[in-house]
Design an enzyme around this catalytic site. Structure first.
Site, PDB file in Angstrom:
ATOM      1  N   SER A 149      -5.800   5.398  -0.659  1.00 43.41           N
ATOM      2  CA  SER A 149      -5.565   3.966  -0.754  1.00 43.41           C
ATOM      3  C   SER A 149      -6.742   3.246  -1.432  1.00 43.41           C
ATOM      4  O   SER A 149      -7.901   3.455  -1.066  1.00 43.41           O
ATOM      5  CB  SER A 149      -5.350   3.411   0.662  1.00 43.41           C
ATOM      6  OG  SER A 149      -5.065   2.048   0.586  1.00 43.41           O
ATOM      7  N   SER A 150      -6.432   2.409  -2.402  1.00 43.32           N
ATOM      8  CA  SER A 150      -7.483   1.619  -3.062  1.00 43.32           C
ATOM      9  C   SER A 150      -7.910   0.536  -2.096  1.00 43.32           C
ATOM     10  O   SER A 150      -7.099  -0.263  -1.665  1.00 43.32           O
ATOM     11  CB  SER A 150      -6.965   0.948  -4.327  1.00 43.32           C
ATOM     12  OG  SER A 150      -6.147   1.814  -5.057  1.00 43.32           O
TER      13      SER A 150
ATOM     14  N   SER B  70       0.829  -1.204   0.000  1.00 43.01           N
ATOM     15  CA  SER B  70       0.000   0.000   0.000  1.00 43.01           C
ATOM     16  C   SER B  70       0.867   1.260   0.000  1.00 43.01           C
ATOM     17  O   SER B  70       1.783   1.394   0.804  1.00 43.01           O
ATOM     18  CB  SER B  70      -0.878  -0.027   1.245  1.00 43.01           C
ATOM     19  OG  SER B  70      -1.657   1.127   1.266  1.00 43.01           O
ATOM     20  N   GLY B  71       0.586   2.142  -0.933  1.00 45.07           N
ATOM     21  CA  GLY B  71       1.340   3.391  -1.015  1.00 45.07           C
ATOM     22  C   GLY B  71       2.569   3.290  -1.913  1.00 45.07           C
ATOM     23  O   GLY B  71       3.338   4.243  -2.050  1.00 45.07           O
TER      24      GLY B  71
ATOM     25  N   GLU C 247       0.156  -7.820   2.749  1.00 42.01           N
ATOM     26  CA  GLU C 247      -0.049  -7.009   3.953  1.00 42.01           C
ATOM     27  C   GLU C 247       0.381  -7.754   5.205  1.00 42.01           C
ATOM     28  O   GLU C 247      -0.074  -8.858   5.470  1.00 42.01           O
ATOM     29  CB  GLU C 247      -1.538  -6.603   4.079  1.00 42.01           C
ATOM     30  CG  GLU C 247      -1.960  -5.628   3.008  1.00 42.01           C
ATOM     31  CD  GLU C 247      -3.355  -5.029   3.211  1.00 42.01           C
ATOM     32  OE1 GLU C 247      -4.112  -5.519   4.062  1.00 42.01           O
ATOM     33  OE2 GLU C 247      -3.664  -4.059   2.491  1.00 42.01           O
TER      34      GLU C 247
ATOM     35  N   ASN D 256      -1.659   5.449   3.282  1.00 40.35           N
ATOM     36  CA  ASN D 256      -1.804   6.101   1.981  1.00 40.35           C
ATOM     37  C   ASN D 256      -3.061   6.973   1.989  1.00 40.35           C
ATOM     38  O   ASN D 256      -4.147   6.493   2.315  1.00 40.35           O
ATOM     39  CB  ASN D 256      -1.906   5.004   0.907  1.00 40.35           C
ATOM     40  CG  ASN D 256      -2.038   5.566  -0.501  1.00 40.35           C
ATOM     41  OD1 ASN D 256      -2.087   6.789  -0.704  1.00 40.35           O
ATOM     42  ND2 ASN D 256      -2.105   4.676  -1.474  1.00 40.35           N
TER      43      ASN D 256
ATOM     44  N   THR E 236      -1.580   2.434  -8.169  1.00 38.61           N
ATOM     45  CA  THR E 236      -2.699   3.086  -8.845  1.00 38.61           C
ATOM     46  C   THR E 236      -2.206   4.230  -9.732  1.00 38.61           C
ATOM     47  O   THR E 236      -2.688   4.404 -10.858  1.00 38.61           O
ATOM     48  CB  THR E 236      -3.722   3.579  -7.807  1.00 38.61           C
ATOM     49  OG1 THR E 236      -4.153   2.449  -7.054  1.00 38.61           O
ATOM     50  CG2 THR E 236      -4.916   4.223  -8.468  1.00 38.61           C
TER      51      THR E 236
ATOM     52  N   GLY F 286      -1.327  -5.236  -2.455  1.00 38.12           N
ATOM     53  CA  GLY F 286      -0.106  -6.004  -2.259  1.00 38.12           C
ATOM     54  C   GLY F 286      -0.154  -6.741  -0.931  1.00 38.12           C
ATOM     55  O   GLY F 286      -1.112  -6.644  -0.168  1.00 38.12           O
TER      56      GLY F 286
HETATM   57  P1  ATP Z   1      -2.807   1.237  -2.266  1.00 37.97           P
HETATM   58  O1  ATP Z   1      -2.446  -0.213  -2.270  1.00 37.97           O
HETATM   59  O2  ATP Z   1      -2.979   1.765  -0.877  1.00 37.97           O
HETATM   60  O3  ATP Z   1      -3.919   1.588  -3.158  1.00 37.97           O
HETATM   61  P2  ATP Z   1      -0.976   2.280  -4.261  1.00 37.97           P
HETATM   62  O4  ATP Z   1       0.185   1.365  -4.474  1.00 37.97           O
HETATM   63  O5  ATP Z   1      -2.052   2.246  -5.249  1.00 37.97           O
HETATM   64  O6  ATP Z   1      -1.495   2.045  -2.766  1.00 37.97           O
HETATM   65  P3  ATP Z   1      -0.796   5.043  -4.992  1.00 37.97           P
HETATM   66  O7  ATP Z   1      -2.099   5.495  -4.524  1.00 37.97           O
HETATM   67  O8  ATP Z   1      -0.601   4.795  -6.445  1.00 37.97           O
HETATM   68  O9  ATP Z   1      -0.371   3.757  -4.142  1.00 37.97           O
HETATM   69  O10 ATP Z   1       0.340   6.072  -4.547  1.00 37.97           O
HETATM   70  C1  ATP Z   1       0.329   6.704  -3.286  1.00 37.97           C
HETATM   71  C2  ATP Z   1       0.746   8.152  -3.421  1.00 37.97           C
HETATM   72  O11 ATP Z   1       2.112   8.230  -3.789  1.00 37.97           O
HETATM   73  C3  ATP Z   1      -0.003   8.915  -4.506  1.00 37.97           C
HETATM   74  O12 ATP Z   1      -1.187   9.471  -4.015  1.00 37.97           O
HETATM   75  C4  ATP Z   1       1.006   9.981  -4.884  1.00 37.97           C
HETATM   76  O13 ATP Z   1       0.985  11.044  -3.958  1.00 37.97           O
HETATM   77  C5  ATP Z   1       2.341   9.275  -4.704  1.00 37.97           C
HETATM   78  N1  ATP Z   1       2.837   8.713  -5.974  1.00 37.97           N
HETATM   79  C6  ATP Z   1       2.791   7.437  -6.381  1.00 37.97           C
HETATM   80  N2  ATP Z   1       3.351   7.277  -7.598  1.00 37.97           N
HETATM   81  C7  ATP Z   1       3.764   8.479  -7.984  1.00 37.97           C
HETATM   82  C8  ATP Z   1       4.419   8.996  -9.153  1.00 37.97           C
HETATM   83  N3  ATP Z   1       4.769   8.208 -10.167  1.00 37.97           N
HETATM   84  N4  ATP Z   1       4.696  10.321  -9.195  1.00 37.97           N
HETATM   85  C9  ATP Z   1       4.370  11.118  -8.170  1.00 37.97           C
HETATM   86  N5  ATP Z   1       3.756  10.705  -7.042  1.00 37.97           N
HETATM   87  C10 ATP Z   1       3.452   9.407  -6.935  1.00 37.97           C
HETATM   88 MG    MG Z   2      -4.044   1.965  -5.129  1.00 35.10          MG
END
Ligand code: ATP
Ligand code: MG
Length: 695
Positions: free
Chosen positions: A159-160, A104-105, A386, A156, A109, A384
């Site tokens: 977070s999705s 997560s984070g 946890e 996050n 996404t 992912g």
């Molecule tokens: P989860 O499993 O909780 O959904 P995730 O892996 O989907 O987590 P994201 O929501 O894609 O995580 O990313 C978390 C935060 O990190 C985003 O809101 C953004 O602020 C930052 N971030 C991620 N990737 C990038 C990127 N390529 N450029 C800039 N900021 C990013």
């Molecule tokens: Mg996500």
């Protein structure tokens, strides 16, 4: 090979490490992160480190630079794998998929959105209106799904809380003409309860902050989330107001009718009111204390107020003799029922929204004879692995899902290598890798697996408690090398080992608390609520509750349990992925502080370990680290050899390549395939690259 950027940025492909050790891997990863190079390859796998700041690498220039190019021609980028997946899909008419994983984070996404943006940008050059419209709906669906499926967690801010797999369908021109979204295991418990510092799903706060005064009045809501039990933990954020407008706009663009949009928000309002319903009891009698809230709920859901009260206080049960009686809830049961109803309302709303989006983007009128093969690129953005301090049923499901995906990763990556060597007529050497099938079996095997044992406990009549179920797991699995019973090794004195079991996952040991497992697996919702909603005068809501039409005597079959439903959906997902050519994006979260500056070595190393990245490099190198079609190799290195520069006079490109290899003395390090040169160690190519750069 990725274009040499200069070694001050580290190695752009981990395959180029001098030695495959954790130290070297981490050193390279850190160096690149610090130099602002967030992407690095392992062959054609992209390793991505979340930069936590806006990078200037996604604009139109970048899109142009990657469009139609080969992986090694540019620095590593999501766009390069997206293009690779697209090219294979278009040229070879093969379905491909991009699997994005990480905790997560870590940036999954965001990555999935960049991938979709890239695909949208490079397709439909002739700007056909119907294709543009499909692209628009696909992009806009992200906004809607994030509003209803994402939440602020402690890890996050966005977070999705569901897994998402999206297929994009292409026509023979390579233009998108539709798609399909599958969603997995929405974390619905969040609707009724959030940990400290976390929020409910964004949609609630966006609505409360952004809904018009008129809507608020008609829904009997006030805009302050602290007025509602379900949202009082979290506050609104700065962008909730504007996000609400964007979501409503996206819903309109996708094609939701006014009535449908209104119904969506009426359901949210009903849930908020439901959360505020309290019960009181006098002796045996339980009653609803907030009749005002009940009135609002019945008005908003198009149901009868007495019916709402009745479903909250009683359940209808069929007796053995075929009679139907009404049984009053205890106060505790009434609270349980209310929360279960709220969760179900939200879950069904979410599922219905996904379904409606699918109706719109579904490929219609496609004639394969007329239009050629319809091909697909799938993008998977799923939770992912946890490991928390307290791991429950949700983590159990999520980690099982990751075991399945890891299994697929192993199979596909090895299979791909094997297939390539076979195709090219080159001998394949077996590699030692940990096969996690044994853990997959531990969870999903019929009769003996954990899910079967859980289901059995849920089906048993009488009072089977979580701990009784744990006994049964301990007896059946005592000998399993990846299962540790509480009775065997209570190493951590702080834990109550009467309620825990441990699974040795491929990514590490996780101790689960069995408390609540059975309830969550049963996922009980009293039939009375289903019938109530099925009789809603609002056709949109009625549609979400088709199972409410069964009367109590007709409900004979027990519904499948949550774990089994989840298992079935993951098995179907893996089947879908397995028949596509996979590309992988492995995301890493650099620190816990959301800081763009900090590279937490221990945290990162842990992720590298459990994502199996080192194994991945080894697999890639055990055979041949690099392969290139003869013509391309020649094109790049012909200037380094007198026999090939400016042009060779040999019978074939292959012979010319042999001349180059011999001249540089690494003939023992290569194998000649039917169409490609295979190079075992990266050092050989390094020499060539250096020579090329020096010319
Ligand atoms: P989860 O499993 O909780 O959904 P995730 O892996 O989907 O987590 P994201 O929501 O894609 O995580 O990313 C978390 C935060 O990190 C985003 O809101 C953004 O602020 C930052 N971030 C991620 N990737 C990038 C990127 N390529 N450029 C800039 N900021 C990013
Ligand atoms: Mg996500």
């Amino acid at each position: 090979m990725a274009e040499m950027e200069g070694l001050e940025f580290g190695k752009s492909d981990f395959v180029l490490l001098d030695e495959v050790t954790m130290d070297q891997f981490m050193e390279n990863l850190k160096l690149r992160f610090e130099k602002g190079r967030i992407y690095t390859y392992i062959g054609d796998v992209v390793v991505s480190v979340n930069p936590y700041k806006q990078m200037d690498i996604y604009g139109k220039d970048a899109i142009d630079a990657y469009r139609g190019r080969e992986l090694y021609e540019n620095p590593p980028h999501l766009y390069a794998v997206s293009d690779a997946a697209y090219k294979v899909m278009k040229r070879r008419a093969k379905d491909t998929c991009i699997v994005i994983s990480g905790e997560s984070g870590a940036g999954k996404t965001e990555a999935s959105k960049y991938i979709m943006q890239y695909i949208a940008a490079i397709t439909n050059p002739s700007q056909r209106a119907d294709v543009e419209s499909v692209k628009n709906v696909l992009l806009k669906s992200n906004c809607v799904l994030e509003a209803f499926g994402n939440a602020k967690t402690n890890r996050n801010d966005n977070s999705s809380r569901f897994g998402k797999y999206m297929d994009i369908n292409f026509n023979f021109n390579g233009d998108p003409m539709g798609g399909h979204i599958n969603n997995y295991l929405l974390e619905k418990s969040r609707v009724v309860h959030q940990q400290q510092g976390e929020r409910n799903f964004h949609s609630f706060y966006q609505f409360l902050r952004g809904g018009s005064q008129e809507t608020m009045a008609s829904c009997h809501l006030q805009s302050d989330p602290s007025a509602y039990v379900y949202t009082k933990e979290g506050a609104t954020c700065n962008n909730d107001y504007s996000s609400h407008k964007a979501v409503v706009h996206a819903l309109e663009v996708i094609g939701f009718s006014k009535k449908e949009i209104q119904s969506i928000y009426q359901i949210l309002a009903s849930i908020l009111h439901l959360g505020n319903v309290q019960f009181g009891s006098e002796g045996e009698n339980v009653e609803v204390l907030d009749l005002e809230a009940v009135k609002h709920i019945s008005e908003l859901t198009g149901t009868d107020a007495d019916g709402v009260i009745k479903s909250l206080l009683y359940r209808t049960v069929a007796t053995g003799g075929g009679d139907v009686i009404e049984k009053g809830h205890t106060e505790e049961e009434a609270c349980f029922g209310r929360d279960a109803f709220s969760k179900a309302l939200y879950e069904r709303l979410f599922g219905w929204i996904v379904g409606r989006i699918n109706d719109v983007i579904e490929v219609k009128d496609y004639n394969p004879v007329l239009h050629g093969k319809n091909t697909v690129i799938g993008v998977l953005d799923i939770y992912g692995f946890e490991i928390f301090d307290n791991n429950s049923f949700e983590q159990f499901c999520i980690n099982y899902c990751n075991e399945k995906l890891q299994q697929l990763f192993i199979e596909l990556i090895l299979q791909q290598e094997q297939a390539e060597y076979k195709r090219e007529g080159i001998q394949w050497q077996d590699i030692d890798y940990f096969n996690n099938q044994i853990i997959v079996d531990l969870v999903e095997q019929q009769h003996k697996g954990l899910i079967s044992i859980l289901d059995e406990a849920c089906l048993t009549v009488g009072k089977v408690t979580d701990t009784v179920c744990l006994d049964s797991m301990d007896i059946k699995l005592a000998q399993h090398p990846h299962y540790t019973s509480r009775k065997l090794t209570p190493t951590d004195k702080t834990m109550d080992f009467q309620k825990h079991f441990r699974i040795r996952h491929y990514a590490g040991d996780v101790t689960y608390s069995v408390e609540g497992f059975l309830d969550k697996n049963r996922d009980l919702l009293f039939q009375d609520f289903k019938r109530l909603m099925y009789h809603s005068s609002n056709p949109v809501m009625k549609e979400m509750w088709p199972d409410g039409q069964l009367s109590i005597t007709e409900v004979t079959k027990r519904p499948l349990t949550a774990a089994t439903l989840f298992k079935n959906s993951i098995v179907a997902l893996v089947d879908k992925l397995a028949c596509k050519e996979p590309y992988y994006v492995r995301c890493i979260k650099p620190n816990e502080l959301k800081s763009p500056l900090l590279f937490d070595d221990a945290r990162c190393q842990h992720q590298v370990a459990y994502l199996g990245l080192l194994e991945n490099v080894m697999v890639r190198r055990a055979g041949f680290a690099y392969r290139q079609p003869y013509a391309r190799f020649l094109q790049r290195y012909k200037m380094t050899c007198e026999y090939t520069w400016p042009n060779h006079l040999m019978d074939s490109d292959r012979e010319a390549v042999e001349a180059i290899v011999k001249q540089h003395g690494f003939q023992d390090d290569v194998a000649y395939g039917h169409t490609k040169l295979f190079v075992r160690t990266p050092r050989s190519l390094f020499t060539l690259e250096q020579e090329r750069a020096a010319l």
